[in-house]
Design a protein around this motif. Structure first.
Motif, PDB file in Angstrom:
ATOM      1  N   LEU A   1       2.384   8.218  -7.229  1.00  0.00           N
ATOM      2  CA  LEU A   1       3.704   8.474  -6.506  1.00  0.00           C
ATOM      3  C   LEU A   1       4.162   7.552  -5.630  1.00  0.00           C
ATOM      4  O   LEU A   1       3.342   7.032  -4.538  1.00  0.00           O
ATOM      5  CB  LEU A   1       3.330   9.753  -5.645  1.00  0.00           C
ATOM      6  CG  LEU A   1       2.472  10.997  -6.393  1.00  0.00           C
ATOM      7  CD1 LEU A   1       2.339  12.197  -5.227  1.00  0.00           C
ATOM      8  CD2 LEU A   1       3.334  11.475  -7.559  1.00  0.00           C
ATOM      9  N   VAL A   2       5.328   7.201  -5.784  1.00  0.00           N
ATOM     10  CA  VAL A   2       5.954   6.081  -4.772  1.00  0.00           C
ATOM     11  C   VAL A   2       6.700   6.880  -3.838  1.00  0.00           C
ATOM     12  O   VAL A   2       7.899   7.505  -4.219  1.00  0.00           O
ATOM     13  CB  VAL A   2       6.884   5.155  -5.845  1.00  0.00           C
ATOM     14  CG1 VAL A   2       7.634   4.115  -4.754  1.00  0.00           C
ATOM     15  CG2 VAL A   2       6.089   4.257  -6.753  1.00  0.00           C
ATOM     16  N   GLY A   3       6.330   6.927  -2.734  1.00  0.00           N
ATOM     17  CA  GLY A   3       6.882   8.080  -1.731  1.00  0.00           C
ATOM     18  C   GLY A   3       5.937   9.352  -1.399  1.00  0.00           C
ATOM     19  O   GLY A   3       5.747  10.054  -2.547  1.00  0.00           O
TER      20      GLY A   3
ATOM     21  N   ARG B   1      -5.708  12.913 -11.181  1.00  0.00           N
ATOM     22  CA  ARG B   1      -6.061  11.974 -10.016  1.00  0.00           C
ATOM     23  C   ARG B   1      -4.610  11.492  -9.626  1.00  0.00           C
ATOM     24  O   ARG B   1      -3.981  11.191 -10.157  1.00  0.00           O
ATOM     25  CB  ARG B   1      -6.883  10.765 -10.622  1.00  0.00           C
ATOM     26  CG  ARG B   1      -7.222   9.731  -9.543  1.00  0.00           C
ATOM     27  CD  ARG B   1      -7.850   8.397  -9.967  1.00  0.00           C
ATOM     28  NE  ARG B   1      -8.223   7.423  -9.212  1.00  0.00           N
ATOM     29  CZ  ARG B   1      -7.572   6.267  -9.440  1.00  0.00           C
ATOM     30  NH1 ARG B   1      -6.848   5.877 -10.392  1.00  0.00           N
ATOM     31  NH2 ARG B   1      -7.778   5.228  -8.436  1.00  0.00           N
ATOM     32  N   VAL B   2      -4.657  11.487  -8.048  1.00  0.00           N
ATOM     33  CA  VAL B   2      -3.208  11.158  -7.548  1.00  0.00           C
ATOM     34  C   VAL B   2      -3.406  10.092  -6.673  1.00  0.00           C
ATOM     35  O   VAL B   2      -4.483  10.035  -5.488  1.00  0.00           O
ATOM     36  CB  VAL B   2      -2.890  12.523  -6.727  1.00  0.00           C
ATOM     37  CG1 VAL B   2      -1.621  12.258  -6.128  1.00  0.00           C
ATOM     38  CG2 VAL B   2      -2.958  13.858  -7.427  1.00  0.00           C
ATOM     39  N   ILE B   3      -2.836   8.933  -6.783  1.00  0.00           N
ATOM     40  CA  ILE B   3      -2.660   7.802  -5.967  1.00  0.00           C
ATOM     41  C   ILE B   3      -1.124   7.661  -5.505  1.00  0.00           C
ATOM     42  O   ILE B   3      -0.185   8.309  -6.075  1.00  0.00           O
ATOM     43  CB  ILE B   3      -2.967   6.601  -6.602  1.00  0.00           C
ATOM     44  CG1 ILE B   3      -2.006   6.421  -7.862  1.00  0.00           C
ATOM     45  CG2 ILE B   3      -4.462   6.723  -7.033  1.00  0.00           C
ATOM     46  CD1 ILE B   3      -2.779   4.963  -8.859  1.00  0.00           C
ATOM     47  N   GLY B   4      -1.087   6.840  -4.426  1.00  0.00           N
ATOM     48  CA  GLY B   4       0.292   7.116  -3.896  1.00  0.00           C
ATOM     49  C   GLY B   4       0.639   5.912  -3.060  1.00  0.00           C
ATOM     50  O   GLY B   4      -0.403   5.248  -2.360  1.00  0.00           O
ATOM     51  N   PHE B   5       1.836   5.391  -2.766  1.00  0.00           N
ATOM     52  CA  PHE B   5       2.009   4.280  -2.216  1.00  0.00           C
ATOM     53  C   PHE B   5       3.297   4.573  -1.229  1.00  0.00           C
ATOM     54  O   PHE B   5       4.415   5.253  -1.566  1.00  0.00           O
ATOM     55  CB  PHE B   5       2.564   3.175  -2.924  1.00  0.00           C
ATOM     56  CG  PHE B   5       3.507   1.896  -2.201  1.00  0.00           C
ATOM     57  CD1 PHE B   5       2.541   1.185  -1.487  1.00  0.00           C
ATOM     58  CD2 PHE B   5       4.776   1.943  -2.109  1.00  0.00           C
ATOM     59  CE1 PHE B   5       3.255   0.144  -0.619  1.00  0.00           C
ATOM     60  CE2 PHE B   5       5.470   0.935  -1.411  1.00  0.00           C
ATOM     61  CZ  PHE B   5       4.520   0.200  -0.505  1.00  0.00           C
ATOM     62  N   ASP B   6       3.353   4.495   0.170  1.00  0.00           N
ATOM     63  CA  ASP B   6       4.085   4.802   1.076  1.00  0.00           C
ATOM     64  C   ASP B   6       3.687   3.994   2.505  1.00  0.00           C
ATOM     65  O   ASP B   6       2.925   4.642   3.107  1.00  0.00           O
ATOM     66  CB  ASP B   6       4.384   6.338   1.291  1.00  0.00           C
ATOM     67  CG  ASP B   6       5.560   6.573   2.152  1.00  0.00           C
ATOM     68  OD1 ASP B   6       5.934   5.894   2.968  1.00  0.00           O
ATOM     69  OD2 ASP B   6       6.193   7.873   1.999  1.00  0.00           O
TER      70      ASP B   6
ATOM     71  N   VAL C   1      -2.612   3.497  -2.197  1.00  0.00           N
ATOM     72  CA  VAL C   1      -2.887   2.399  -2.714  1.00  0.00           C
ATOM     73  C   VAL C   1      -1.565   1.344  -2.467  1.00  0.00           C
ATOM     74  O   VAL C   1      -0.720   1.782  -2.087  1.00  0.00           O
ATOM     75  CB  VAL C   1      -3.291   2.279  -4.097  1.00  0.00           C
ATOM     76  CG1 VAL C   1      -4.412   3.221  -4.639  1.00  0.00           C
ATOM     77  CG2 VAL C   1      -2.010   2.925  -4.948  1.00  0.00           C
ATOM     78  N   ASP C   2      -1.913   0.089  -2.839  1.00  0.00           N
ATOM     79  CA  ASP C   2      -0.744  -0.854  -2.839  1.00  0.00           C
ATOM     80  C   ASP C   2      -0.008  -0.713  -4.145  1.00  0.00           C
ATOM     81  O   ASP C   2      -0.287  -0.117  -5.063  1.00  0.00           O
ATOM     82  CB  ASP C   2      -1.053  -2.059  -2.441  1.00  0.00           C
ATOM     83  CG  ASP C   2      -2.165  -2.857  -3.750  1.00  0.00           C
ATOM     84  OD1 ASP C   2      -1.619  -2.695  -4.690  1.00  0.00           O
ATOM     85  OD2 ASP C   2      -3.049  -3.271  -3.160  1.00  0.00           O
ATOM     86  N   LEU C   3       1.101  -1.179  -4.293  1.00  0.00           N
ATOM     87  CA  LEU C   3       2.124  -1.048  -5.156  1.00  0.00           C
ATOM     88  C   LEU C   3       1.628  -1.473  -6.351  1.00  0.00           C
ATOM     89  O   LEU C   3       1.929  -0.905  -7.667  1.00  0.00           O
ATOM     90  CB  LEU C   3       3.602  -1.604  -4.795  1.00  0.00           C
ATOM     91  CG  LEU C   3       4.655  -0.557  -5.601  1.00  0.00           C
ATOM     92  CD1 LEU C   3       4.802   0.666  -5.569  1.00  0.00           C
ATOM     93  CD2 LEU C   3       6.030  -1.257  -5.134  1.00  0.00           C
ATOM     94  N   ASP C   4       1.031  -2.832  -6.625  1.00  0.00           N
ATOM     95  CA  ASP C   4       0.419  -3.223  -7.590  1.00  0.00           C
ATOM     96  C   ASP C   4      -0.611  -2.568  -8.270  1.00  0.00           C
ATOM     97  O   ASP C   4      -0.620  -2.234  -9.468  1.00  0.00           O
ATOM     98  CB  ASP C   4      -0.085  -4.832  -7.336  1.00  0.00           C
ATOM     99  CG  ASP C   4       0.928  -5.783  -7.376  1.00  0.00           C
ATOM    100  OD1 ASP C   4       2.259  -5.331  -7.926  1.00  0.00           O
ATOM    101  OD2 ASP C   4       0.907  -6.868  -7.056  1.00  0.00           O
ATOM    102  N   THR C   5      -1.489  -1.927  -7.391  1.00  0.00           N
ATOM    103  CA  THR C   5      -2.530  -0.861  -7.830  1.00  0.00           C
ATOM    104  C   THR C   5      -1.901   0.147  -8.623  1.00  0.00           C
ATOM    105  O   THR C   5      -2.345   0.786  -9.677  1.00  0.00           O
ATOM    106  CB  THR C   5      -3.415  -0.636  -6.752  1.00  0.00           C
ATOM    107  OG1 THR C   5      -4.031  -1.825  -6.119  1.00  0.00           O
ATOM    108  CG2 THR C   5      -4.483   0.483  -7.274  1.00  0.00           C
ATOM    109  N   LEU C   6      -0.885   0.817  -7.756  1.00  0.00           N
ATOM    110  CA  LEU C   6      -0.144   1.965  -8.389  1.00  0.00           C
ATOM    111  C   LEU C   6       0.391   1.685  -9.953  1.00  0.00           C
ATOM    112  O   LEU C   6       0.332   2.469 -10.683  1.00  0.00           O
ATOM    113  CB  LEU C   6       0.754   2.615  -7.533  1.00  0.00           C
ATOM    114  CG  LEU C   6       1.611   3.731  -7.725  1.00  0.00           C
ATOM    115  CD1 LEU C   6       1.990   4.560  -6.516  1.00  0.00           C
ATOM    116  CD2 LEU C   6       2.880   3.663  -8.806  1.00  0.00           C
TER     117      LEU C   6
END
Length: 304
Positions: free
Chosen positions: A146-148, A166-171, A184-189
């Motif tokens: 999720l971006v945001g 499994r939920v990962i997110g960048f914000d 996580v960071d954007l590249d990892t996402l």
């Protein structure tokens, strides 16, 4: 009586009750910039509720009494915020008012893509029975990025977690993120997600963030969901990735130019499931957004 201009044709009755005592002026369902400017000049509103279209510096200049611009929803990218700030006009948004509606639309689009709902429905109506040669994607245990992680992103995260994803997110702005979301960071996402879903506002910094470079970092066969703003996605890069299979399918509720132009390549791409930016358009959200906008502008006017 002071005027409030609504760049739309209506407001929920609950919002109208809050705004009793003001003269409500409606610009209609599809107001042009010129329409709004003319109404501003004619009525000199103290507040504008933005439902449809853009709000520009010229419109603000046509309303010298303007104190506050209230968004009927959460996204304020259609408002020239720099111009508003320069003129001492406050911009407020009904944050979270349509979170449930948009999160549910994101879930619907993700499921439609993973389960080929639209394609199989069309085939069934044509008389086909594809049980022997079709396999859907099982989402349980897959990773959704999720971006945001605002109100909408968190709501969607809760749904995905309940499905066993499994939920990962960048914000970079999120605080107190729920424990079931790994930040996580954007590249990892990009690298780890089986599904990428966008839930952030559109800014000058993130415009076109999902571009050819980002898509190339993703897993082959990734699903892309966008119920945020069309400008976040490089549409030509997404089309190219769909054609090569780098992106398995996309569920889109927002587009770079709206309404979608006739003959747009997305209309000919079977693996794109689309809706006309209606993620936040439900009966409940209509009331929540109207009431939120009304309360926000009244709070500003009370201290003006």
């Amino acid at each position: 009586m002071s005027a409030i201009l609504v760049t739309g044709a209506d407001l929920a009755p609950q919002a109208l009750e809050l705004l009793e005592g003001y003269d409500l002026v409606y610009a209609g369902k599809a107001p042009t910039e010129e329409d709004v400017a003319v109404l501003c000049k004619a009525h000199n509103p103290v507040a504008i509720i933005v439902r449809y279209g853009k709000l520009t510096a010229a419109m603000m200049d046509a309303a010298p009494a303007l104190k506050v611009i209230a968004k009927h929803g959460t996204g304020t990218d259609t408002i020239d915020k720099a111009a508003a700030k320069a003129r001492g006009i406050e911009v407020v948004a009904a944050v979270g008012a349509n979170a449930a509606a948009v999160a549910e639309q994101s879930l619907a689009l993700m499921l439609a893509c993973a389960k080929s709902v639209v394609e199989l429905n069309d085939r069934m109506h044509q008389g086909h029975w594809d049980k022997a040669n079709h396999k859907s994607l099982e989402l349980g245990s897959r990773t959704v990025g999720l971006v945001g992680l605002g109100a909408i992103g968190r709501r969607f995260a809760k749904m995905a977690d309940a499905m066993g994803m499994r939920v990962i997110g960048f914000d970079p702005y999120a605080k107190d993120v729920p424990g079931y979301v790994k930040v996580v960071d954007l590249d990892t996402l990009w690298r780890e997600s089986d599904v990428v879903s966008l839930h952030c506002p559109l800014t000058d910094d993130n415009r076109g963030m999902l571009n050819a470079s980002a898509l190339a970092k993703c897993k082959r066969g990734v699903i892309v969901i966008n119920t945020a703003r069309g400008g976040l996605v490089d549409e030509q890069a997404l089309l190219a990735a769909l054609r090569t299979g780098q992106v398995a399918s996309a569920g889109l509720d927002s587009f770079a130019v709206e309404p979608l132009a006739a003959g747009h390549p997305f209309q000919k791409q079977e693996r794109v499931v689309m809706s006309p930016h209606i993620g936040g358009v439900t009966g409940d959200a209509y009331v929540n957004m109207g009431v939120g906008a009304a309360r926000n502008l009244l709070a500003v006017l009370a201290h003006a």
